[in-house]
Design a protein around this motif. Structure first.
Motif, PDB file in Angstrom:
ATOM      1  N   UNK A   1      46.392  27.335  33.078  1.00 55.73           N
ATOM      2  CA  UNK A   1      47.165  28.317  33.834  1.00 55.73           C
ATOM      3  C   UNK A   1      47.340  27.803  35.270  1.00 55.73           C
ATOM      4  N   UNK A   2      48.454  27.129  35.507  1.00 53.30           N
ATOM      5  CA  UNK A   2      48.723  26.563  36.828  1.00 53.30           C
ATOM      6  C   UNK A   2      48.869  27.645  37.891  1.00 53.30           C
ATOM      7  N   UNK A   3      49.432  28.776  37.495  1.00 48.17           N
ATOM      8  CA  UNK A   3      49.610  29.871  38.440  1.00 48.17           C
ATOM      9  C   UNK A   3      48.253  30.384  38.943  1.00 48.17           C
TER      10      UNK A   3
ATOM     11  N   UNK B   1      36.492  37.409  36.526  1.00 47.93           N
ATOM     12  CA  UNK B   1      37.356  38.534  36.145  1.00 47.93           C
ATOM     13  C   UNK B   1      38.180  38.254  34.902  1.00 47.93           C
ATOM     14  N   UNK B   2      38.467  36.981  34.636  1.00 49.98           N
ATOM     15  CA  UNK B   2      39.292  36.640  33.460  1.00 49.98           C
ATOM     16  C   UNK B   2      38.780  35.426  32.685  1.00 49.98           C
ATOM     17  N   UNK B   3      37.612  34.907  33.077  1.00 52.01           N
ATOM     18  CA  UNK B   3      36.960  33.789  32.394  1.00 52.01           C
ATOM     19  C   UNK B   3      37.755  32.478  32.472  1.00 52.01           C
ATOM     20  N   UNK B   4      38.585  32.361  33.490  1.00 51.92           N
ATOM     21  CA  UNK B   4      39.317  31.115  33.655  1.00 51.92           C
ATOM     22  C   UNK B   4      38.533  30.203  34.609  1.00 51.92           C
ATOM     23  N   UNK B   5      37.344  29.837  34.166  1.00 58.15           N
ATOM     24  CA  UNK B   5      36.466  29.032  34.997  1.00 58.15           C
ATOM     25  C   UNK B   5      37.014  27.624  35.210  1.00 58.15           C
ATOM     26  N   UNK B   6      37.652  27.079  34.204  1.00 63.58           N
ATOM     27  CA  UNK B   6      38.193  25.720  34.318  1.00 63.58           C
ATOM     28  C   UNK B   6      39.204  25.640  35.461  1.00 63.58           C
ATOM     29  N   UNK B   7      40.131  26.577  35.494  1.00 59.67           N
ATOM     30  CA  UNK B   7      41.147  26.590  36.542  1.00 59.67           C
ATOM     31  C   UNK B   7      40.527  26.841  37.919  1.00 59.67           C
ATOM     32  N   UNK B   8      39.541  27.741  37.967  1.00 64.70           N
ATOM     33  CA  UNK B   8      38.895  28.055  39.238  1.00 64.70           C
ATOM     34  C   UNK B   8      38.154  26.843  39.797  1.00 64.70           C
TER      35      UNK B   8
END
Length: 236
Positions: A4-6, A194-201
């Motif tokens: 998720x680039x956004x 909040x959304x489990x997007x740890x990779x992007x973070x």
């Protein structure tokens, strides 16, 4: 898996709010550590009685134990010491008054001091002894000779090592999350929870750390260039 680039962009914007915290920890730790390192290096260079053994033990212990261990020892041990002294001497000050980031400043400064003492000591040893003797021959005191001749040259020699140490401290500052200080690394975990997007973070955090590292390298290169011009007797 779709990245998720956004969200990476969103995380980057949110992480900017804690960049000052990370920079403050790095800057304070390096400045205080450098002051400690200079004192320890001089003690060891001139083999000051009693203090030389204490300084050598300090350097050996700190370099032989993990940075996280230092932080936890300070975090759990310092309040006990402060509160005990407060009770004994009737002080109104208590350890609860110390901000969490204060423990990081103290711990990381002590850690940096041990490593930087060896960096400073190597720089002092690299300056030819003949220059110090020449300073004495024209009537300079030891303090004047060290301040005007030895230290400027030693600083030019150790600048690359100081740059590397600063970058190491920047990366090591990620340990502050263990004492509840929210830095770039800790903030990235909070954002991702909040959304489990740890990779992007973590990608966003890595980009910021990378950018700061490049900035440190650029500033170090500019400073090294100016110092070299000065040492050659040039002007800017």
């Amino acid at each position: 898996m779709k990245i998720d680039l956004q969200f990476i962009w969103t995380a980057l914007i949110e992480l900017l709010s804690v960049v000052p915290t990370t920079l403050a920890i790095t800057a304070v730790s390096m400045l205080c550590g450098l002051a400690i390192g200079i004192v320890v290096a001089l003690i060891r260079r001139y083999r000051v009685p009693v203090l030389n053994s204490v300084a050598a033990s300090y350097v050996t212990f700190i370099r032989g134990t993990p940075m996280l261990t230092h932080l936890l020892i300070i975090y759990f041990g310092l309040p006990v010491i402060i509160d005990s002294l407060a009770v004994q001497f009737g002080w109104s000050f208590r350890s609860v008054s110390i901000p969490m980031i204060g423990f990081a400043y103290i711990s990381f400064s002590i850690t940096a001091g041990a490593y930087l003492s060896e960096v400073v000591r190597s720089g002092l040893q690299a300056v030819e002894k003949g220059q110090l003797e020449a300073a004495y021959s024209i009537g300079m005191t030891t303090r004047q000779a060290m301040g005007r001749i030895v230290f400027p040259q030693a600083f030019a020699i150790i600048l690359p090592s100081l740059s590397n140490s600063t970058i190491s401290m920047l990366h090591g500052s990620t340990l502050v999350f263990t004492v509840s200080v929210v830095d770039i690394n800790a903030k990235s975990q909070i954002i991702a929870s909040s959304n489990w997007k740890f990779f992007e973070a973590y990608i966003a955090a890595a980009i910021i750390y990378w950018g700061i590292t490049i900035l440190i390298e650029r500033l170090s290169a500019l400073l090294e260039k100016r110092i070299n011009i000065y040492n050659r007797g040039g002007v800017t």
